[in-house]
Design a protein around this motif. Sequence first.
Motif, PDB file in Angstrom:
ATOM      1  N   ILE A  93      22.553   2.957   1.878  1.00 16.63           N
ATOM      2  CA  ILE A  93      20.922   3.149   1.749  1.00 16.63           C
ATOM      3  C   ILE A  93      20.300   1.702   2.219  1.00 16.63           C
ATOM      4  O   ILE A  93      20.873   0.838   2.045  1.00 16.63           O
ATOM      5  CB  ILE A  93      20.831   3.225   0.146  1.00 16.63           C
ATOM      6  CG1 ILE A  93      21.365   4.651  -0.536  1.00 16.63           C
ATOM      7  CG2 ILE A  93      19.172   3.049  -0.259  1.00 16.63           C
ATOM      8  CD1 ILE A  93      21.276   4.602  -2.200  1.00 16.63           C
ATOM      9  N   SER A  94      19.184   2.160   2.940  1.00 12.45           N
ATOM     10  CA  SER A  94      18.463   1.044   3.521  1.00 12.45           C
ATOM     11  C   SER A  94      17.162   1.495   3.489  1.00 12.45           C
ATOM     12  O   SER A  94      16.781   2.741   3.527  1.00 12.45           O
ATOM     13  CB  SER A  94      18.946   0.862   4.616  1.00 12.45           C
ATOM     14  OG  SER A  94      18.279  -0.550   5.372  1.00 12.45           O
ATOM     15  N   ASN A  95      16.041   0.577   3.356  1.00 14.31           N
ATOM     16  CA  ASN A  95      14.473   0.976   3.424  1.00 14.31           C
ATOM     17  C   ASN A  95      14.269   1.944   2.360  1.00 14.31           C
ATOM     18  O   ASN A  95      13.460   2.975   2.935  1.00 14.31           O
ATOM     19  CB  ASN A  95      14.307   1.357   4.862  1.00 14.31           C
ATOM     20  CG  ASN A  95      12.678   1.237   5.124  1.00 14.31           C
ATOM     21  OD1 ASN A  95      12.154   0.155   4.612  1.00 14.31           O
ATOM     22  ND2 ASN A  95      12.165   2.237   5.610  1.00 14.31           N
ATOM     23  N   SER A  96      14.633   1.783   1.291  1.00 14.93           N
ATOM     24  CA  SER A  96      14.252   3.034   0.289  1.00 14.93           C
ATOM     25  C   SER A  96      13.938   2.500  -0.978  1.00 14.93           C
ATOM     26  O   SER A  96      14.073   1.097  -1.234  1.00 14.93           O
ATOM     27  CB  SER A  96      15.792   3.716   0.141  1.00 14.93           C
ATOM     28  OG  SER A  96      16.218   4.062   1.169  1.00 14.93           O
ATOM     29  N   MET A  97      13.398   3.421  -1.914  1.00 19.06           N
ATOM     30  CA  MET A  97      12.876   3.086  -3.054  1.00 19.06           C
ATOM     31  C   MET A  97      13.262   4.269  -4.181  1.00 19.06           C
ATOM     32  O   MET A  97      13.248   5.255  -3.656  1.00 19.06           O
ATOM     33  CB  MET A  97      11.506   3.106  -3.380  1.00 19.06           C
ATOM     34  CG  MET A  97      10.617   1.678  -2.633  1.00 19.06           C
ATOM     35  SD  MET A  97       8.751   1.645  -2.695  1.00 19.06           S
ATOM     36  CE  MET A  97       8.710   1.278  -4.481  1.00 19.06           C
ATOM     37  N   PHE A  98      13.877   3.777  -5.288  1.00 20.80           N
ATOM     38  CA  PHE A  98      14.237   4.438  -6.549  1.00 20.80           C
ATOM     39  C   PHE A  98      13.320   4.153  -7.888  1.00 20.80           C
ATOM     40  O   PHE A  98      13.262   3.084  -8.059  1.00 20.80           O
ATOM     41  CB  PHE A  98      15.791   4.473  -6.388  1.00 20.80           C
ATOM     42  CG  PHE A  98      16.689   4.864  -5.372  1.00 20.80           C
ATOM     43  CD1 PHE A  98      17.142   6.199  -5.742  1.00 20.80           C
ATOM     44  CD2 PHE A  98      16.861   4.134  -4.501  1.00 20.80           C
ATOM     45  CE1 PHE A  98      17.794   6.919  -4.666  1.00 20.80           C
ATOM     46  CE2 PHE A  98      17.575   4.557  -3.468  1.00 20.80           C
ATOM     47  CZ  PHE A  98      18.305   5.802  -3.542  1.00 20.80           C
ATOM     48  N   GLY A  99      12.940   5.550  -8.220  1.00 22.57           N
ATOM     49  CA  GLY A  99      12.185   4.771  -9.581  1.00 22.57           C
ATOM     50  C   GLY A  99      12.996   4.824 -10.763  1.00 22.57           C
ATOM     51  O   GLY A  99      14.378   4.852 -10.703  1.00 22.57           O
ATOM     52  N   GLY A 125       0.852  -1.309   0.087  1.00 24.12           N
ATOM     53  CA  GLY A 125       0.141   0.020   0.012  1.00 24.12           C
ATOM     54  C   GLY A 125       0.796   1.203  -0.096  1.00 24.12           C
ATOM     55  O   GLY A 125       0.386   2.209  -0.455  1.00 24.12           O
ATOM     56  N   ASN A 126       1.991   1.385   0.591  1.00 20.08           N
ATOM     57  CA  ASN A 126       2.747   2.434   0.450  1.00 20.08           C
ATOM     58  C   ASN A 126       4.171   2.336   0.359  1.00 20.08           C
ATOM     59  O   ASN A 126       4.587   0.966   0.420  1.00 20.08           O
ATOM     60  CB  ASN A 126       2.575   3.155   1.870  1.00 20.08           C
ATOM     61  CG  ASN A 126       2.830   2.370   3.281  1.00 20.08           C
ATOM     62  OD1 ASN A 126       3.744   1.621   3.255  1.00 20.08           O
ATOM     63  ND2 ASN A 126       1.956   2.536   4.100  1.00 20.08           N
ATOM     64  N   LYS A 127       5.298   3.014   0.682  1.00 21.18           N
ATOM     65  CA  LYS A 127       6.483   2.772   0.147  1.00 21.18           C
ATOM     66  C   LYS A 127       7.268   1.852   1.374  1.00 21.18           C
ATOM     67  O   LYS A 127       7.585   0.808   0.774  1.00 21.18           O
ATOM     68  CB  LYS A 127       7.309   4.162   0.480  1.00 21.18           C
ATOM     69  CG  LYS A 127       8.780   3.834  -0.213  1.00 21.18           C
ATOM     70  CD  LYS A 127       9.769   3.672   1.091  1.00 21.18           C
ATOM     71  CE  LYS A 127       9.976   4.960   2.125  1.00 21.18           C
ATOM     72  NZ  LYS A 127      10.909   4.618   3.184  1.00 21.18           N
ATOM     73  N   ASP A 128       6.767   2.129   2.689  1.00 17.59           N
ATOM     74  CA  ASP A 128       7.735   1.201   3.752  1.00 17.59           C
ATOM     75  C   ASP A 128       7.006  -0.234   3.511  1.00 17.59           C
ATOM     76  O   ASP A 128       7.808  -1.130   3.709  1.00 17.59           O
ATOM     77  CB  ASP A 128       7.178   1.760   5.195  1.00 17.59           C
ATOM     78  CG  ASP A 128       8.163   2.764   5.474  1.00 17.59           C
ATOM     79  OD1 ASP A 128       9.257   3.167   4.634  1.00 17.59           O
ATOM     80  OD2 ASP A 128       7.841   3.652   6.345  1.00 17.59           O
ATOM     81  N   SER A 129       5.647  -0.612   3.367  1.00 18.81           N
ATOM     82  CA  SER A 129       5.140  -1.895   3.309  1.00 18.81           C
ATOM     83  C   SER A 129       5.498  -2.433   2.050  1.00 18.81           C
ATOM     84  O   SER A 129       5.797  -3.595   2.183  1.00 18.81           O
ATOM     85  CB  SER A 129       3.702  -1.741   3.307  1.00 18.81           C
ATOM     86  OG  SER A 129       3.065  -1.082   2.164  1.00 18.81           O
ATOM     87  N   THR A 130       5.821  -1.730   0.772  1.00 18.05           N
ATOM     88  CA  THR A 130       6.189  -2.473  -0.316  1.00 18.05           C
ATOM     89  C   THR A 130       7.766  -2.754  -0.205  1.00 18.05           C
ATOM     90  O   THR A 130       8.052  -4.042  -0.772  1.00 18.05           O
ATOM     91  CB  THR A 130       6.091  -1.365  -1.459  1.00 18.05           C
ATOM     92  OG1 THR A 130       4.646  -0.895  -1.546  1.00 18.05           O
ATOM     93  CG2 THR A 130       6.591  -1.925  -2.765  1.00 18.05           C
ATOM     94  N   VAL A 131       8.560  -2.102   0.464  1.00 21.72           N
ATOM     95  CA  VAL A 131       9.815  -2.641   0.706  1.00 21.72           C
ATOM     96  C   VAL A 131       9.990  -3.741   1.723  1.00 21.72           C
ATOM     97  O   VAL A 131      10.652  -4.719   1.463  1.00 21.72           O
ATOM     98  CB  VAL A 131      10.808  -1.324   1.371  1.00 21.72           C
ATOM     99  CG1 VAL A 131      12.333  -1.764   1.780  1.00 21.72           C
ATOM    100  CG2 VAL A 131      10.958  -0.183   0.326  1.00 21.72           C
TER     101      VAL A 131
END
Length: 333
Positions: free
Chosen positions: A306-312, A223-229
Motif C-alpha cells: 500500500i502507498s498513497n492511501s487512506m483508510f478510515g 482539501g482532498n485525499k491526495d493532498s492530505t496524504v
Amino acid sequence: MKIIIPMAGMGKRMRPHTLTVPKPLVPIAGKAIVHRLVEDIAKVCGEKIEEVAFIIGDFGKETEKRLIKIAESVGAKGSIYYQREALGTAHAIYCAKESLGGKVVVAFADTLFKADFTLDTSNEGIIWVQKVEDPKPFGVVKLNDKNEITDFVEKPEHFVSDLAIIGIYYFQDGENLKKELQYVIDNDIKDKGEYQLTSALENMKNKGIKFLPGKVTDWLDCGNKDSTVDTNSRYLEYIKDQNLVAPTVKLVNSVIIQPSYVGENVELTNSIVGPYASIGNGTKITNTVINRSIVQENAVITNATISNSMFGNSAQYKGKALDLSVGDFNVIA
C-alpha cells in the motif's frame, strides 16, 4: 488573543472519509487537522490564547467534546457555534459574533502551515499568503510598493496576482471585523452567490485599515485525499525528531521506517511500515508493506502492498493495493 475556526463544511472532496468524521478531525501524524492548526497558531501568536471558537455544522456531541478538549490543550476556553446554512465565509465567521472582540485570528480548518515568525500584533491586520502557480481556485491579494495590500480578489478568472490567501487572518480589532461582516450580510452583498470575507476586508481597507501580507514557509493543503496524504508526509518530516511510536506498539517480525507515526496498541506482524505512514490506535497490520499513507483507528489490513492511501476508522482490507481511498467501516475482502 482569540482564535476563530470556521469548519462547518461537509468536506465533499474528502469523501468517503468525511461521511462519519468531519474533515478537520481527520488525523495528520496522529492528531486531528484542526488540533494541529490550533497548536501551530498558538506557537506563532506569542501571547496567551484566551478562547478558541469553532463554527460547526451538526457534528454531534462527541465531536463537540473533542473540540473543547483541543481548545483546553492550549490553555484556552472552547466555544461552539453553529452555521446552519452554507452562506459563505463572511456568514460563517459572523456565526461566532459573540466571540469577535479584541485581537482575533481567523483560520479555516482545511489548511496547515509552517512558519518561523512571531505574529506582530501591533499591526491592524495581517493576511497570510503564499505564492501559487494557478491562483484561479483561491482568493488573492495585490500589493503596493509599501508592501500593503491594495486589493482582494475572490477566485479571479483572469490573472491579477499569484499571492493566494491561505485562509489565516489576524485582526487587531475583532469588534470592527464583526461590524463589517454584519454590514455585508445586512446589505446582501454577495460574490459568486455567497457572503465573502473578502467583501468585508475590502470595506475595512477602504476605511483606512492597513492590511499587510504574512508569508509562511510552507502551506499544507488538506482539501482532498491526495493532498492530505502529502501533507501527512510533509508534517511527519517536520516532527521526525519527536517520539512518534507509542510504547504499547506490538512488533512481531516487523520494521517501522521513520518518519512514521504509530499509535497506541497497534499490532504489526510480518510487516514493514513507513516511511511517511501514520497508523491509528488499535490497528492490526499483517503481512503488509505500507508507506506514505494514513490509517485511522482500529483498522485491519492483511496481505497488502500500500502507498498513497487512506483508510478510515474500523476499515478492513485484505489483498493488494497501490492507491486507495477507503471510508469508515468499509470492508474489502
